[in-house]
Each structure stands twice: as structure tokens, then as C-alpha cells.
Design a protein around this motif. Structure first.
Motif, PDB file in Angstrom:
ATOM      1  N   VAL A   1       0.896  -1.140  -0.144  1.00  0.00           N
ATOM      2  CA  VAL A   1      -0.127   0.167   0.030  1.00  0.00           C
ATOM      3  C   VAL A   1       0.721   1.347   0.031  1.00  0.00           C
ATOM      4  N   ASN A   2       1.894   1.418   0.719  1.00  0.00           N
ATOM      5  CA  ASN A   2       2.901   2.448   0.815  1.00  0.00           C
ATOM      6  C   ASN A   2       3.548   2.805  -0.635  1.00  0.00           C
ATOM      7  N   ALA A   3       3.905   1.499  -1.187  1.00  0.00           N
ATOM      8  CA  ALA A   3       4.491   1.889  -2.708  1.00  0.00           C
ATOM      9  C   ALA A   3       3.524   2.302  -3.686  1.00  0.00           C
ATOM     10  N   MET A   4       2.352   2.205  -3.625  1.00  0.00           N
ATOM     11  CA  MET A   4       1.282   2.419  -4.343  1.00  0.00           C
ATOM     12  C   MET A   4       1.159   3.901  -4.200  1.00  0.00           C
ATOM     13  N   LYS A   5       1.529   4.477  -2.855  1.00  0.00           N
ATOM     14  CA  LYS A   5       1.114   5.656  -2.930  1.00  0.00           C
ATOM     15  C   LYS A   5       2.402   6.626  -3.393  1.00  0.00           C
ATOM     16  N   MET A   6       3.309   6.079  -3.662  1.00  0.00           N
ATOM     17  CA  MET A   6       4.791   6.750  -3.973  1.00  0.00           C
ATOM     18  C   MET A   6       4.477   7.194  -5.383  1.00  0.00           C
ATOM     19  N   ASN A   7       5.145   8.668  -5.778  1.00  0.00           N
ATOM     20  CA  ASN A   7       5.401   9.040  -7.153  1.00  0.00           C
ATOM     21  C   ASN A   7       5.824   7.699  -8.086  1.00  0.00           C
ATOM     22  N   PRO A   8       4.868   7.513  -9.218  1.00  0.00           N
ATOM     23  CA  PRO A   8       5.214   6.498 -10.075  1.00  0.00           C
ATOM     24  C   PRO A   8       6.672   7.072 -10.879  1.00  0.00           C
ATOM     25  N   GLU A   9       6.845   8.272 -10.986  1.00  0.00           N
ATOM     26  CA  GLU A   9       7.769   8.953 -11.836  1.00  0.00           C
ATOM     27  C   GLU A   9       9.251   8.251 -11.018  1.00  0.00           C
ATOM     28  N   ARG A  10       9.278   7.828  -9.913  1.00  0.00           N
ATOM     29  CA  ARG A  10      10.458   7.313  -9.192  1.00  0.00           C
ATOM     30  C   ARG A  10      10.563   5.879  -9.010  1.00  0.00           C
ATOM     31  N   GLN A  11       9.763   5.217  -9.725  1.00  0.00           N
ATOM     32  CA  GLN A  11       9.782   3.777 -10.065  1.00  0.00           C
ATOM     33  C   GLN A  11      10.579   3.431 -11.035  1.00  0.00           C
ATOM     34  N   ILE A  12      11.524   2.259 -10.362  1.00  0.00           N
ATOM     35  CA  ILE A  12      12.382   1.694 -11.202  1.00  0.00           C
ATOM     36  C   ILE A  12      12.392   0.246 -11.279  1.00  0.00           C
ATOM     37  N   GLU A  13      12.675  -0.563 -12.345  1.00  0.00           N
ATOM     38  CA  GLU A  13      12.573  -1.879 -12.391  1.00  0.00           C
ATOM     39  C   GLU A  13      13.595  -2.641 -11.743  1.00  0.00           C
ATOM     40  N   VAL A  14      13.289  -3.569 -10.733  1.00  0.00           N
ATOM     41  CA  VAL A  14      14.362  -4.543 -10.043  1.00  0.00           C
ATOM     42  C   VAL A  14      13.817  -5.861 -10.355  1.00  0.00           C
ATOM     43  N   GLU A  15      14.641  -7.052 -10.033  1.00  0.00           N
ATOM     44  CA  GLU A  15      14.350  -8.201 -10.075  1.00  0.00           C
ATOM     45  C   GLU A  15      15.302  -8.985  -9.071  1.00  0.00           C
ATOM     46  N   TRP A  16      14.798 -10.110  -8.579  1.00  0.00           N
ATOM     47  CA  TRP A  16      15.675 -11.123  -7.728  1.00  0.00           C
ATOM     48  C   TRP A  16      17.030 -11.521  -8.420  1.00  0.00           C
ATOM     49  N   ASN A  17      18.035 -11.424  -7.694  1.00  0.00           N
ATOM     50  CA  ASN A  17      19.098 -12.227  -8.314  1.00  0.00           C
ATOM     51  C   ASN A  17      19.090 -13.820  -8.062  1.00  0.00           C
ATOM     52  N   GLN A  18      19.042 -14.371  -9.091  1.00  0.00           N
ATOM     53  CA  GLN A  18      18.794 -16.013  -8.865  1.00  0.00           C
ATOM     54  C   GLN A  18      19.808 -16.585  -8.407  1.00  0.00           C
ATOM     55  N   GLU A  19      21.243 -16.063  -8.457  1.00  0.00           N
ATOM     56  CA  GLU A  19      22.349 -16.876  -8.071  1.00  0.00           C
ATOM     57  C   GLU A  19      22.449 -16.805  -6.489  1.00  0.00           C
ATOM     58  N   ARG A  20      21.770 -15.868  -5.857  1.00  0.00           N
ATOM     59  CA  ARG A  20      22.091 -15.783  -4.418  1.00  0.00           C
ATOM     60  C   ARG A  20      20.989 -16.761  -3.608  1.00  0.00           C
ATOM     61  N   THR A  21      21.178 -17.116  -2.612  1.00  0.00           N
ATOM     62  CA  THR A  21      20.306 -17.891  -1.797  1.00  0.00           C
ATOM     63  C   THR A  21      20.596 -17.389  -0.438  1.00  0.00           C
TER      64      THR A  21
END
Length: 713
Positions: free
Chosen positions: A614-634
Motif C-alpha cells: 500500500v505504501n508503494a502504491m502511494k509513491m510517485n510513479p515517476e520515481r519507480q524503477i524496475e528491479v528483479e531478484w538475483n537468482q544466483e543468491r540464496t
């Protein structure tokens, strides 16, 4: 409780050729899968789908709709599956039942998000098949009739508020005013019980006198019609408590000052008879100026037609009179259900489909909204029942919500017309842009090429389309400002390192830097600096990695080294960027397997949140950036869980043992004992991802006397 035979009799009476077999089969199936389930009222659960089917039969709906009404809860509340419903009852019934089914089984982050998504799904299905909303209205109506059996006053109030905000306006937009009125009245009793009781008491106090008054006025009207050989049905009725209360509030009146607690209706055979009766009423009693509305010549968008007039009655009091034909009365009671006809699952009445194009528009307007609060606010705007009807200079009628302005009208014509609107003429005279349009006015928009929307327009526009287009323009403007700010920041930083930014920006070297950050154009890179997503120092390091720099560069390298070391520890990759500090949102605690999104936080690098946070939804979408999980780490990640259980000796030890057996480590724990002998145990455990977390939750559910286990945040 209504019986299945009563429903079948009604259907046969309304549609002699109806396929009642599908209704009979749906009843037997519903009875089987709901067997043993009880309502809060103490009645068998089957009473609810039967009552819903009875309401649908009263609305004269087809066999498929009534069968779907009997089955509307089976997917959500029983072991029945969608495949089973489709196989036994066919695609049409399955489509409707799926549309009505709530989304309570999906793991939404908040009740508000669940409500928004449930209504969004309902609207999408409604645009495809209007029977979905007719069943949903019948379902809500019976639930409101039995709302007193809910033990929680807060829950009663919440359901009543949702009903009056969403479902009653939908009933009005569909023209089913008896459902709309009953939903409002039932909701009013729970939202404001004191006011409801007071109005009820006052209406009951003078009931005998009022009934005598109704008889007297009806006799006056009937005598006048008989003298002129007009055959008519005359009725008098009390207005609903909620309607009386709203009039008291909107016009600041006391109960005694509300003149139209009683309304009269004259029902005749033809339209000419309606206008003749209107003339007779105006000759019998003096009409009040501006209180006459001709919905026959200019019907409401939901097909409602009637003549409304207010006159000074026999005792000097105001009387509201509605005049309509029998067919108009049928439509006023059933709304869209009176017109909607199906053949082999396909709509055959194209005019009805066009008339209710507002459903499709409503869906299209809402698809872009991710924030549950904003979505619900805009649905309420779209469903606002009061409307004004204005004309274009060419005589075309346009419908707008009450309070709409020339700017709303301009955007309704076309987005470009709205953007370039500089003024407006109403009935040939210039008016301010925030002027509130009135029914019957001719509106002409004055445009100017190159003109743009103003942020101030957001303070007075009423339509979702105008609001969303203006906000879109503002976002574009913010990008231009960020571009200017980014350019200024880069120029200053480059000068510190004795680099000419304006010369470098045109070089091939800069173009390769732009691409290395994942952008196509240099302007996008510079705007990202203005937004705070990228620092000028990151760009400088890409251009001149071997350049000798002053102490600021040395300090920067230390910070970068620290950030890089931290980044390598984290299991998240920021797409298109290096040397970015990454941290996880404490509000939602994402773990591998969760869908995630990153947000640029000034001075703190990238904060990673779950996409449903919910907190993320309220943030400015212009400051959004794509991220992904690093599959090599456990690595392991902290996550909070709540274990709700009955109190017993050794409970905590058993819970802790099952967490450990599942391969998770307990980081913190505390318990709260409730008055009803239940215990809420809060744990922070470290897990390797969502699959690991699921194993932990399932293991905890096996512990004796554990009632529920859920993830928090």
C-alpha cells in the motif's frame, strides 16, 4: 423463506417458453454443495440463493440469470469449481457466476485493495454482460435485508457505507429505482441510526392524518381526470426516510419544512394523455416555476421517462406529482431489466447496448488506476446519479454529472478540445471555465492552438476523463522541469571535474553512456538525474574512469565502494544501473518469489517493495524503477507472520519447534492473550523465499489448536 416452486411459477408466468429445467438443476446443485452451511440469521445457507433468485424472478429475468443467481456463491463458499459449473450448466452461467464471485480468496494487502479489485472485476464483467450486476444487486439487497444479524456494528456500518456509495448509485444508473431506494433506506438505518429512528418516529406520529390527506388529494386528482374522460391509475406514497433526510440536509430544512414527504403518481395509457393530465393538474393547482421536468421529451440515460411537476395543493402546501404511461412505469420499476433480452447468450437489443455504453466508458476510465483509494473515488464520481443534459451548438445532447463545467464538456467532445479550451459560451454568452452547467443550456467551447491545461482546473472539474487528462499533462510538465533541473545539476558537477557538459552531450561517447544506463535518448538520462534516479557522478565515472579527480572524487569512490559491497550482498538487481545502494521496505518485507518494484529515495538509493504494498502504491510513479531478484543468491530474508490459536500449555514450544523443523530461524517473537481465550503470536522469521515461507505456514497450521496463520505487511 421463498420456495423454488414460487420462483418457477413466476418464471413461467413471465416467460411461458422458459427453460425451467436449468433452474431446477441449479437449485438441486446449490442445495447439495451448501448442505450443512448456515447464515448468521440461523437459517440454512440455501435461503440466501433462493431469495436472490426470487428477486431476479420479480425483475422478470431469464432462466440463465436465475440459475446463475442460485449458484452465485458456490465457487467462493463451497468445494464446487468453475470447471464443474461450466460443464453442468454451460458457458453463460459460468461467465455470470465468475463475474459475481468476490475476490476474497486472493491475498490482497488490505481490505481497501480487495474492495477495489472486487468492484473492478465486477465492472469489467458488467460491461461484458449486464446480468452480472443485476445478480450482484439482488445479492446485496438480500444481504442488506439481513444485515442486523451481523454482530459487529463496525462491520454493519462498513457494509452499509459501501452499499450506499457503490451499489445504490449503480441501481440508479441502471434505472432500477426500487432497488436503489431500498438499498439507501436499509443503509441509512445502520450508517445513521439516530436520524433514521427520529424520521421514522415523526412519520409514524402523524400517519393517520397523512393517510387521510393522501385520500383527499387522490380524490381531487381522480375527479379532475374523470371529468375530462381520462382513464388513469392514481397513487400516493410516502417518500423513503433516506430521501427525506437528504432533503433536510441539502436544503437545511427541519422535518416540518420538508414539503414532499408524500408524492403522487398518475399512470395513463398514452403519451398525449400524460401531457393532457399535466395541463389539468396545472389548471387545478398553481404550478411552481422551475419545478417542472420533462423526462418524456428528454429521457434520462437509463431510459427513465416521466413528467415531474410541483404544485401548490388544496391547503397551500407543495405537492410533487409524477405523470407517466404504464410502459414508463414498468421501466421505472425494472430499469434495464425491462429492456434487456437475450437469445443464445447474445444481446439482441442494440439500442439498449448503446444507451448503456456508459458502463464500457466507466471501465475504460478505471483501468489506469492502481491506487485503491483513487480507483474507488473515481468509480463514485462515474456513478454519481444526478446528471445535467446540455446541447452542442449542432443540437446534439450530451450528458454530464451535476456540477460539471465547460472544461468537462470540452474533454467530453475530444481530449484536444479540452486541452486547448480557453473559454466557453453558454446560450451565446461568455462564462467562466468553472461555471456549473445546467440542463437545457447550449454550450460552445472557445479554443486556442498551442494552449495547455492548467493545474487549477483540477479544483473544479467533475468528470474522470477531464481529471485524468489534466494529470497526464502535469506529469509531462514535471518531466520537462526534471530535464531542466537535471541539465543544471550535470553542468555544475561536470565543471567540478573540469569537463564541458554541453560539448560532451553531443558526443558519441555520451550516446554509449546513455545506452549503458538503459535509455534511448540523452534527454531521458538527464531527466532521470532531475528525478533523483541517477547522480551526475555516476555519469562522470562512465565518461572518464581514469581521470584524476580532487578530494570530492576520492570521497565519492569510498561511497561507491561501500554501496557496491552492500549491493553485492543483496539478492536484488537494479535493471540498467550499477553502484546503487539497495534496501528493503520494512512495511512489506519482500522475499524472493514476491513480485517487486523499486523506488528511488533521495539519499538512500533504491528501496525495494512488494508490488502490492500500500505504501508503494502511494509513491510517485515517476520515481519507480524496475528491479528483479538475483537468482544466483540464496540468502535469508526476514518476514513477519501472525499465528492465531487457542490458548493451551506448551503451545509456544510446539509452534517454535515446527518453525525450526521447516528450516527457518526465529529472529523475534512476542505473544498477546485475548479475552476470548485466543492467543496472537507474532514472529519474525528468516526464510529463503515465498516457497520456503509457504512450507513454514503449512507446518504451523498442523499444530494442534492453531486457528489461522498469515503473513503480515
Amino acid at each position: 423463506m421463498i420456495r423454488i416452486t414460487d420462483i418457477l411459477d413466476k418464471v413461467t408466468e413471465n416467460h411461458p417458453d422458459a427453460d425451467v429445467d436449468i433452474i431446477d438443476r441449479a437449485y438441486i446443485f446449490s442445495a447439495r454443495v451448501h448442505d450443512g452451511q448456515m447464515r448468521l440469521s440461523g437459517e440454512p445457507y440455501l435461503s440466501h440463493p433462493l431469495e436472490v433468485a426470487g428477486i431476479l424472478a420479480d425483475m422478470k429475468l431469464d432462466s440463465v440469470s436465475i440459475a446463475a443467481g442460485l449458484l452465485h456463491d458456490v465457487i467462493e463458499d463451497t468445494h464446487a469449481t468453475e470447471e464443474e459449473i461450466g460443464e453442468i450448466f454451460g458457458h453463460d452461467v459460468l461467465h455470470i457466476v465468475s463475474g459475481v464471485t468476490k475476490l476474497s480468496k486472493l491475498p490482497f494487502n488490505s481490505a481497501q485493495a480487495r474492495e477495489a479489485e472486487s468492484i473492478r472485476k465486477m465492472l469489467l464483467a458488467m460491461a461484458d454482460d449486464i446480468r452480472v450486476i443485476l445478480i450482484k444487486l439482488a445479492d446485496r439487497l438480500h444481504n442488506m435485508r439481513t444485515l442486523q444479524f451481523h454482530k459487529s456494528a463496525a462491520k454493519q456500518k462498513k457494509i452499509a457505507k459501501e452499499t450506499i456509495d457503490i451499489y445504490a448509485p449503480i441501481g440508479a444508473r441502471l434505472g432500477i429505482y426500487w432497488i436503489k431506494n431500498e438499498l439507501e433506506n436499509l443503509s441509512f438505518e445502520f450508517i445513521n441510526p439516530e436520524a433514521w429512528q427520529e424520521i421514522r418516529r415523526r412519520v409514524a406520529k402523524d400517519k393517520q392524518d397523512r393517510e387521510s390527506y393522501i385520500t383527499t388529494v387522490k380524490n381531487y386528482i381522480q375527479r379532475k381526470l374523470d371529468e375530462n374522460h381520462l382513464k388513469a391509475e392514481v397513487t400516493g406514497r410516502y417518500k423513503h426516510f433516506y430521501s427525506i433526510h437528504q432533503k433536510m440536509l441539502s436544503q437545511n430544512l427541519s422535518f416540518e419544512e420538508v414539503y414532499d414527504i408524500i408524492a403522487f403518481r398518475i399512470i395513463l395509457d398514452t403519451i398525449p394523455h400524460c401531457y393532457e393530465a399535466l395541463g389539468l393538474m396545472h389548471s387545478l393547482w398553481r404550478p411552481i416555476a422551475k419545478k417542472f421536468k420533462d423526462y418524456i421529451g428528454m429521457p434520462k440515460p437509463n431510459m427513465y421517462q416521466s413528467l415531474h411537476t410541483t404544485v401548490i395543493g388544496p391547503y397551500g402546501e407543495r405537492i410533487e406529482i409524477q405523470i407517466r404511461t404504464h410502459e414508463m412505469d414498468r421501466v421505472a420499476k425494472s430499469g434495464i431489466a425491462a429492456h434487456w433480452s437475450y437469445k443464445e447468450g447474445k444481446v439482441i437489443d442494440e439500442n439498449v447496448s448503446k444507451t448503456f455504453a456508459w458502463v464500457q466508458n466507466l471501465v475504460e476510465n478505471q483501468e489506469a488506476f492502481r491506487d485503491p483509494d483513487e480507483f474507488l473515488e473515481n468509480v463514485r464520481i462515474d456513478l454519481f446519479p444526478d446528471e445535467v443534459y446540455v446541447f452542442t451548438p449542432h443540437g446534439e445532447i450530451k450528458s454530464l454529472p451535476k456540477g460539471a463545467t465547460p472544461v468537462d464538456f470540452a474533454y467530453l467532445i475530444h481530449s484536444e478540445v479540452g486541452a486547448q479550451c480557453v473559454g466557453a459560451k453558454v446560450n451565446g454568452r461568455m462564462v467562466p471555465l468553472k461555471y456549473e452547467l445546467q440542463t437545457g443550456e447550449i454550450v460552445e467551447v472557445v479554443t486556442s492552438k498551442g494552449h495547455h491545461p492548467s493545474k487549477d482546473w483540477l479544483h473544479f472539474v467533475k468528470t474522470v476523463k477531464a481529471r485524468s487528462r489534466i494529470r497526464q499533462w502535469i506529469k509531462t510538465q514535471e518531466k520537462e522541469r526534471s530535464l531542466s533541473l537535471g541539465r543544471e545539476m550535470c553542468e555544475k558537477a561536470f565543471r567540478k571535474f573540469r569537463l564541458n557538459f554541453n560539448a560532451l552531450i553531443k558526443s558519441e561517447e555520451m550516446q554509449s553512456v546513455v545506452e549503458s544506463f538503459g535509455f534511448k535518448q540523452t534527454d531521458d538520462l538527464i531527466a532521470s538525474v532531475g528525478y533523483g534516479k541517477i547522480t551526475p557522478l555516476q555519469i562522470i565515472r562512465k565518461i572518464s574512469p581514469k581521470e584524476e579527480v580532487d578530494n570530492a572524487e576520492s570521497l565519492f569512490n569510498k561511497v561507491v565502494a561501500k554501496e557496491k559491497k552492500r549491493r553485492d550482498k543483496d539478492g536484488v538487481v537494479v535493471k540498467g544501473m550499477d553502484d546503487i545502494l539497495v534496501r528493503f521496505g520494512k512495511c512489506c518485507q519482500p522475499v524472493p518469489g514476491d513480485p517487486i518494484i523499486g523506488y528511488i529515495t533521495r539519499g538512500y538509493g533504491v528501496t525495494v517493495h512488494r508490488t502490492t504494498c500500500v505504501n508503494a502504491m502511494k509513491m510517485n510513479p515517476e520515481r519507480q524503477i524496475e528491479v528483479e531478484w538475483n537468482q544466483e543468491r540464496t540468502d535469508s530474508y526476514p518476514v513477519k507472520i501472525l499465528v492465531r490459536s487457542l490458548d493451551r500449555v506448551g503451545l509456544l514450544a510446539d509452534v517454535a519447534a515446527n518453525i525450526t523443523k521447516s528450516g527457518a530461524n526465529i529472529l523475534s517473537a512476542h505473544t498477546e492473550t485475548k479475552e476470548n481465550q485466543t492467543v496472537d503470536s507474532y514472529f519474525t522469521v528468516s526464510v529463503q523465499g515465498t516457497e520456503h515461507l509457504t512450507r513454514v505456514v503449512e507446518a504451523l497450521k498442523q499444530v494442534r489448536q492453531v486457528l489461522d496463520v498469515k503473513r503480515l505487511g
